[in-house]
Design a protein around this motif. Sequence first.
Motif, PDB file in Angstrom:
ATOM      1  N   TRP A   1      -2.452  -5.313   9.322  1.00  0.00           N
ATOM      2  CA  TRP A   1      -1.755  -5.715   8.098  1.00  0.00           C
ATOM      3  C   TRP A   1      -0.725  -6.805   8.351  1.00  0.00           C
ATOM      4  O   TRP A   1      -0.069  -6.838   9.395  1.00  0.00           O
ATOM      5  CB  TRP A   1      -1.077  -4.507   7.479  1.00  0.00           C
ATOM      6  CG  TRP A   1      -2.080  -3.559   6.940  1.00  0.00           C
ATOM      7  CD1 TRP A   1      -2.613  -2.497   7.605  1.00  0.00           C
ATOM      8  CD2 TRP A   1      -2.706  -3.617   5.662  1.00  0.00           C
ATOM      9  NE1 TRP A   1      -3.541  -1.868   6.802  1.00  0.00           N
ATOM     10  CE2 TRP A   1      -3.622  -2.525   5.601  1.00  0.00           C
ATOM     11  CE3 TRP A   1      -2.602  -4.459   4.553  1.00  0.00           C
ATOM     12  CZ2 TRP A   1      -4.400  -2.276   4.483  1.00  0.00           C
ATOM     13  CZ3 TRP A   1      -3.376  -4.204   3.445  1.00  0.00           C
ATOM     14  CH2 TRP A   1      -4.269  -3.120   3.414  1.00  0.00           C
TER      15      TRP A   1
ATOM     16  N   SER B   1     -19.312  10.254   5.843  1.00  0.00           N
ATOM     17  CA  SER B   1     -18.596   9.020   5.531  1.00  0.00           C
ATOM     18  C   SER B   1     -17.304   8.933   6.340  1.00  0.00           C
ATOM     19  O   SER B   1     -16.835   9.908   6.915  1.00  0.00           O
ATOM     20  CB  SER B   1     -18.314   8.939   4.035  1.00  0.00           C
ATOM     21  OG  SER B   1     -17.579  10.061   3.634  1.00  0.00           O
TER      22      SER B   1
ATOM     23  N   TRP C   1      -3.720   5.544  16.398  1.00  0.00           N
ATOM     24  CA  TRP C   1      -2.847   6.279  15.479  1.00  0.00           C
ATOM     25  C   TRP C   1      -3.322   7.713  15.220  1.00  0.00           C
ATOM     26  O   TRP C   1      -2.555   8.553  14.780  1.00  0.00           O
ATOM     27  CB  TRP C   1      -2.740   5.520  14.156  1.00  0.00           C
ATOM     28  CG  TRP C   1      -4.091   5.232  13.551  1.00  0.00           C
ATOM     29  CD1 TRP C   1      -4.849   6.081  12.816  1.00  0.00           C
ATOM     30  CD2 TRP C   1      -4.846   4.020  13.665  1.00  0.00           C
ATOM     31  NE1 TRP C   1      -6.033   5.483  12.460  1.00  0.00           N
ATOM     32  CE2 TRP C   1      -6.067   4.221  12.961  1.00  0.00           C
ATOM     33  CE3 TRP C   1      -4.616   2.776  14.289  1.00  0.00           C
ATOM     34  CZ2 TRP C   1      -7.053   3.232  12.872  1.00  0.00           C
ATOM     35  CZ3 TRP C   1      -5.599   1.810  14.184  1.00  0.00           C
ATOM     36  CH2 TRP C   1      -6.801   2.030  13.492  1.00  0.00           C
TER      37      TRP C   1
ATOM     38  N   GLU D   1       0.843  -1.171   0.000  1.00  0.00           N
ATOM     39  CA  GLU D   1       0.000   0.000   0.000  1.00  0.00           C
ATOM     40  C   GLU D   1       0.894   1.242   0.000  1.00  0.00           C
ATOM     41  O   GLU D   1       1.952   1.263   0.632  1.00  0.00           O
ATOM     42  CB  GLU D   1      -0.854  -0.063   1.259  1.00  0.00           C
ATOM     43  CG  GLU D   1      -1.896   0.972   1.351  1.00  0.00           C
ATOM     44  CD  GLU D   1      -1.836   1.681   2.672  1.00  0.00           C
ATOM     45  OE1 GLU D   1      -1.216   1.176   3.609  1.00  0.00           O
ATOM     46  OE2 GLU D   1      -2.392   2.782   2.735  1.00  0.00           O
ATOM     47  N   ALA D   2       0.443   2.289  -0.709  1.00  0.00           N
ATOM     48  CA  ALA D   2       1.305   3.444  -0.945  1.00  0.00           C
ATOM     49  C   ALA D   2       1.856   4.087   0.326  1.00  0.00           C
ATOM     50  O   ALA D   2       3.037   4.408   0.406  1.00  0.00           O
ATOM     51  CB  ALA D   2       0.538   4.488  -1.767  1.00  0.00           C
ATOM     52  N   ASP D   3       1.002   4.239   1.359  1.00  0.00           N
ATOM     53  CA  ASP D   3       1.449   4.930   2.580  1.00  0.00           C
ATOM     54  C   ASP D   3       2.613   4.232   3.260  1.00  0.00           C
ATOM     55  O   ASP D   3       3.447   4.880   3.893  1.00  0.00           O
ATOM     56  CB  ASP D   3       0.326   4.960   3.627  1.00  0.00           C
ATOM     57  CG  ASP D   3      -0.814   5.795   3.160  1.00  0.00           C
ATOM     58  OD1 ASP D   3      -0.570   6.684   2.342  1.00  0.00           O
ATOM     59  OD2 ASP D   3      -1.937   5.531   3.618  1.00  0.00           O
TER      60      ASP D   3
ATOM     61  N   GLU E   1     -15.045   6.678  14.086  1.00  0.00           N
ATOM     62  CA  GLU E   1     -14.161   7.096  12.996  1.00  0.00           C
ATOM     63  C   GLU E   1     -14.510   6.335  11.719  1.00  0.00           C
ATOM     64  O   GLU E   1     -14.703   6.920  10.672  1.00  0.00           O
ATOM     65  CB  GLU E   1     -12.694   6.823  13.371  1.00  0.00           C
ATOM     66  CG  GLU E   1     -11.727   7.184  12.255  1.00  0.00           C
ATOM     67  CD  GLU E   1     -10.336   6.607  12.444  1.00  0.00           C
ATOM     68  OE1 GLU E   1     -10.076   5.975  13.479  1.00  0.00           O
ATOM     69  OE2 GLU E   1      -9.504   6.782  11.550  1.00  0.00           O
TER      70      GLU E   1
ATOM     71  N   ASP F   1     -11.735  14.540  10.296  1.00  0.00           N
ATOM     72  CA  ASP F   1     -11.642  15.966   9.977  1.00  0.00           C
ATOM     73  C   ASP F   1     -12.677  16.760  10.772  1.00  0.00           C
ATOM     74  O   ASP F   1     -12.432  17.901  11.143  1.00  0.00           O
ATOM     75  CB  ASP F   1     -11.834  16.182   8.476  1.00  0.00           C
ATOM     76  CG  ASP F   1     -10.765  15.464   7.668  1.00  0.00           C
ATOM     77  OD1 ASP F   1      -9.580  15.653   7.975  1.00  0.00           O
ATOM     78  OD2 ASP F   1     -11.109  14.699   6.755  1.00  0.00           O
ATOM     79  N   TYR F   2     -13.821  16.142  11.032  1.00  0.00           N
ATOM     80  CA  TYR F   2     -14.830  16.818  11.864  1.00  0.00           C
ATOM     81  C   TYR F   2     -14.308  16.988  13.286  1.00  0.00           C
ATOM     82  O   TYR F   2     -14.492  18.039  13.896  1.00  0.00           O
ATOM     83  CB  TYR F   2     -16.148  16.016  11.867  1.00  0.00           C
ATOM     84  CG  TYR F   2     -17.079  16.418  10.753  1.00  0.00           C
ATOM     85  CD1 TYR F   2     -16.688  16.314   9.428  1.00  0.00           C
ATOM     86  CD2 TYR F   2     -18.348  16.940  11.016  1.00  0.00           C
ATOM     87  CE1 TYR F   2     -17.522  16.695   8.390  1.00  0.00           C
ATOM     88  CE2 TYR F   2     -19.193  17.321   9.996  1.00  0.00           C
ATOM     89  CZ  TYR F   2     -18.773  17.196   8.690  1.00  0.00           C
ATOM     90  OH  TYR F   2     -19.609  17.583   7.662  1.00  0.00           O
TER      91      TYR F   2
ATOM     92  N   ASP G   1     -14.301   8.835   5.708  1.00  0.00           N
ATOM     93  CA  ASP G   1     -13.111   9.640   5.418  1.00  0.00           C
ATOM     94  C   ASP G   1     -13.265  11.089   5.890  1.00  0.00           C
ATOM     95  O   ASP G   1     -12.379  11.902   5.679  1.00  0.00           O
ATOM     96  CB  ASP G   1     -12.755   9.582   3.924  1.00  0.00           C
ATOM     97  CG  ASP G   1     -13.935   9.907   3.039  1.00  0.00           C
ATOM     98  OD1 ASP G   1     -15.008  10.238   3.576  1.00  0.00           O
ATOM     99  OD2 ASP G   1     -13.784   9.819   1.811  1.00  0.00           O
ATOM    100  N   GLN G   2     -14.393  11.409   6.517  1.00  0.00           N
ATOM    101  CA  GLN G   2     -14.567  12.786   6.998  1.00  0.00           C
ATOM    102  C   GLN G   2     -14.605  12.898   8.519  1.00  0.00           C
ATOM    103  O   GLN G   2     -14.430  13.984   9.060  1.00  0.00           O
ATOM    104  CB  GLN G   2     -15.872  13.371   6.437  1.00  0.00           C
ATOM    105  CG  GLN G   2     -15.880  13.463   4.925  1.00  0.00           C
ATOM    106  CD  GLN G   2     -17.255  13.818   4.383  1.00  0.00           C
ATOM    107  OE1 GLN G   2     -18.060  14.452   5.040  1.00  0.00           O
ATOM    108  NE2 GLN G   2     -17.512  13.386   3.157  1.00  0.00           N
TER     109      GLN G   2
ATOM    110  N   PHE H   1      -4.301   2.742  -1.342  1.00  0.00           N
ATOM    111  CA  PHE H   1      -4.940   1.859  -0.369  1.00  0.00           C
ATOM    112  C   PHE H   1      -6.208   1.201  -0.896  1.00  0.00           C
ATOM    113  O   PHE H   1      -6.374  -0.010  -0.812  1.00  0.00           O
ATOM    114  CB  PHE H   1      -5.248   2.654   0.914  1.00  0.00           C
ATOM    115  CG  PHE H   1      -6.249   1.991   1.807  1.00  0.00           C
ATOM    116  CD1 PHE H   1      -5.902   0.843   2.505  1.00  0.00           C
ATOM    117  CD2 PHE H   1      -7.537   2.492   1.942  1.00  0.00           C
ATOM    118  CE1 PHE H   1      -6.824   0.210   3.308  1.00  0.00           C
ATOM    119  CE2 PHE H   1      -8.460   1.862   2.742  1.00  0.00           C
ATOM    120  CZ  PHE H   1      -8.111   0.718   3.432  1.00  0.00           C
TER     121      PHE H   1
ATOM    122  N   SER I   1     -11.662  19.714  13.374  1.00  0.00           N
ATOM    123  CA  SER I   1     -12.076  21.102  13.237  1.00  0.00           C
ATOM    124  C   SER I   1     -13.085  21.510  14.307  1.00  0.00           C
ATOM    125  O   SER I   1     -13.789  22.500  14.154  1.00  0.00           O
ATOM    126  CB  SER I   1     -12.608  21.379  11.827  1.00  0.00           C
ATOM    127  OG  SER I   1     -13.455  20.370  11.404  1.00  0.00           O
TER     128      SER I   1
ATOM    129  N   ALA J   1      -3.194  18.859  14.339  1.00  0.00           N
ATOM    130  CA  ALA J   1      -4.255  19.780  13.930  1.00  0.00           C
ATOM    131  C   ALA J   1      -4.551  20.820  15.017  1.00  0.00           C
ATOM    132  O   ALA J   1      -5.344  21.733  14.801  1.00  0.00           O
ATOM    133  CB  ALA J   1      -5.521  18.999  13.593  1.00  0.00           C
TER     134      ALA J   1
END
Lengths: 286, 431, 280
Positions: B310, B257, B278, B41-43, B199, B263-264, B259-260, B71, B267, B286
């Motif tokens: 993983w 969803s 993690w 996976e890229a990360d 989450e 962030d909620y 993926d937000q 991912f 903020s 933030a």
Amino acid sequence: MISSKWTPYLFLLPAIVGLGIFSIYPAFQAFFSSLYSFSFVNQTNQFVGLQNYISEFTDPVFWNSVKVTLLFNVVINPLQIVLAFGLAILLNKRVKGIGFFRSIHFIPISVSLPIASVLFMIILNPDEGLVNSVLTSLGFHAQPFLHSSHQALWVIVGIATWKGVGYWAVFLLAGLQEVPSALYEAAALDGANKWTEFIKITFPLMKRSLTFVAVADTVANFLLFAPMYIMTDGGPNNSTDVLMYETIKNAYVNSNMGSADALIVMLIIIILIIIGVESKLLKPKH
Amino acid sequence: MKGKFFLMLVGIVSLVLIATGCESNGGSAHSGKVTLTILAEADSADSLKAVAKGYEEKHPNVTVKVQSYPFADLFKQQQVVLNAHDPSADILYIDGPTLPDFASKGWIEPLDNYIDDSVKKEWSKSMADEVTIQGKLYAAPMNSSSQVLFYNKEILKKNGIEPPENDVNKRWTWEKLVNNAKKVKGKSNGQKVWGFAFEQANRAYQLIPLAQSLGATKLVSDDGLKSSGYTNSKEMIKAGQFMNDLYNTWKITPKISADQTNDYFSSGKLAFIEGGSWDAVDFKKAGVNFGIAPVPYFSGGKPVTPTGSWTLGVSKYSKNKSESAKLIKYMSTGEGAKKWFDLEGNLPATTHLLEQIQKDPKYKKLPYSASSLAAYEDQHDSMLRPKTPGYITWESEVDKAFENIMDGTDPKKALDESVKQMDNELEKYKN
Amino acid sequence: MENKKVMGKLVSYLLNIVLVFIVVLPLLFSITSSFRPHEDIFKYISPITWKTFIPTDITFSAYKDIFTESGFGRIFFNTFFVGIVTVALGLLVNSMAAFAFSVFSFRGKKIVFFIVLLTFMVPFEVIAVPLYKVVSSLGFIDSYSALIIPVVANGLVIFLYKQFFDDLPLSIFESARMDGASWWRIYYGIVLPLSKPVTITAGLLIFVGQWESFLWPLLATHSDQYRVIQVAMSTFSQEHATIWNQLFAASNLTIVVPAILLLFLQKYFVNGIANTGVKE
């Protein structure tokens, strides 16, 4: 038509070799694989004949998908074609600043569907979306949009249309540009109104462009699954579970490659029937 | 006739091309030099490379290549490569619960011949369990995972809520959390503030511990081939009702969803969030003023946290299986595991590192105390996701059921329907 | 009469302006977000205030980061390179095939054309595995060839050209043949120059196809040096977070770049064969 022994084959050669290797051969493999099923017990592919097809016919999920697919396409294809034609006519007008408008209206062409889906999902969120925020501040009720089995499919129709109309309008605009303006001038001299002009001149001369757009748009919409994949997972309650989404699910989630291939074969048969009808309707008369 | 002849010609040409080309790929074992390719996976790609470097230094004949994919598409990519029997991939980065799926398709090699039992003892109990399928070892665990409850100190203070303590003996119940989240009112920055969110909204990983806390012990049958009666058990339905209430009755959770959600919280639009340990580092970055506490349980039930993560497995089509197994053994134990943990900061999969985290003074303070709490949870009250060869179907159906529940569908109806689909799909794995 | 004309113009401007709003408003969130720091993306989303649309802390860091950290310079180059080469080859190969279908009658024509039509109805996702095997046996995996060669021959483009060529009067070819022109000369010297508008649209179709192409580049390449934009954008959606501001910054650039291209190309619509009266 002109007959020539070898010339047509030479002109066809590069395209047919390319299609043969990279489309036709893999497609045949997919077709054959629709007659096989992977046995997890023996770890081998087993020939099952038409079993993959038969088990779809007896599955209510399949019939629901057929229904959703047809409903979606019966609405979206005419809608997109009519709107694209309208947009093309609007953009064909020689008014000042038309170049600017053309570039703006063509912008959604380069918004990829996954990005458009993500964006609209945020904008149309039932609790925190911008659209509901506007609706409630104007005194309307907030709407569930993608979270309602009555609205989700139509929201997807809207998003795909937002993205698609500009694209299809390009092809129609190119077609409109080929209609000789002398014909309109002659018609104007005869005192024809706009509507007669459209029926007598524009529409007949646009039949080939329209056939192309109708066929290509139909195929694109029957194969559309990205918005369902990203935004709704075929839900709520299977209301956006189109055949193509079922195919992807069978292939990549449920490990039923054979069933996925069978679904595609049936989907292509449906597409062929529909574009057959479309080309009949739009057949040039001369 | 000519047309048909032509088609045939094309067919023959392409078949010949395929037949002659097929054997030219893969295979690099000549001259003692070996190149091992990891599909990852890229990360995590950079960290994998860095850890592999330590191995390359000790084994100069080995070169490790890491191919990275986004991912969300890694699994699809691996499916295509493995379905094509492509020998160019040696090692696969695999999410733990999908291992039975890979194993049932014969895509990954059992490792018992390459990695001995003593190595397994280095891994945490839950992760050693996750990589073992029907008694056989199929992969090496790279991470573990667990959840903690985060809260925004300022929002709690403004609404007069006594914050939960970071003490497993004073764990809140879900009932208490809901009562407190309901108190969250008013706005910050002119924006609506919500009470609580998971989450990974609507994902099985975070939601099945709700049912397990209510007493569900099995989510599929022991052979992994039946979900009816397990995935729609009364505990699962009760957990579904809890989710339905969060969204639709108490309205303390926004329908956003997965993926937000973070962030909620970042903020200041969310008072409580259950998230991965993690996340603590990101929340700190933030600039949120937050605290942590253990994940709640249902009153009358028991605390349960999710786990699993993983792993690295060896492709059946690899031509360098033994070398690959050696590499993943290095990466998942001892010095490799330590380096990996230092780089990635995820919850480790070795008992040694898990214990070290709980002792290390660095892990007493935020944001690192989240890892320490997670390490405790992982060792004491974690439960794995179900083991079934149809895991991917199972997960996607459970996710879908929870999404329908969020949209207001009756939990029993949603779960019953999902179970019907799952059992249909599980049929093919039966003898 | 004059009044009517003014009204007509007014209506068309009004329609155009309404459409501009429909097109641009949904993109506004993506534009605004790309200028925000990451943690501010959802900060002002609901209820709507002026802050929803105007970033309070304007920053260009997302744009900077996608070039310095994610290598979008190379990624844009790759996508352009792949797009343009595919367009060049695709226009030639497919217009030749369409020329054969339109002008000649030959044995097996119907069935071959039917198969050509079928090729664009088979979704890529379903033939991914066999196609991957073919391309891998040709040794193309992880190269520009893998991204270009399999998509050069395109049934849809052949169909598009054929629809246009079918309108050309056969008399052109017959008289050119009488003058002793070879078929290649007729195709290259007469037909192609007449086909500017269709060539522009065909080029657009091929280019957009490559610009939006995702699954195939994902499967067929893995080195950073061949990465294209859609694959690169999907790496912003990570396991536990989405880097929204960079995702939107990248997406805005992928939108703007082709739009600028179109701005230049659209004048060819007007200057094409319009009003030459070749059409029957």
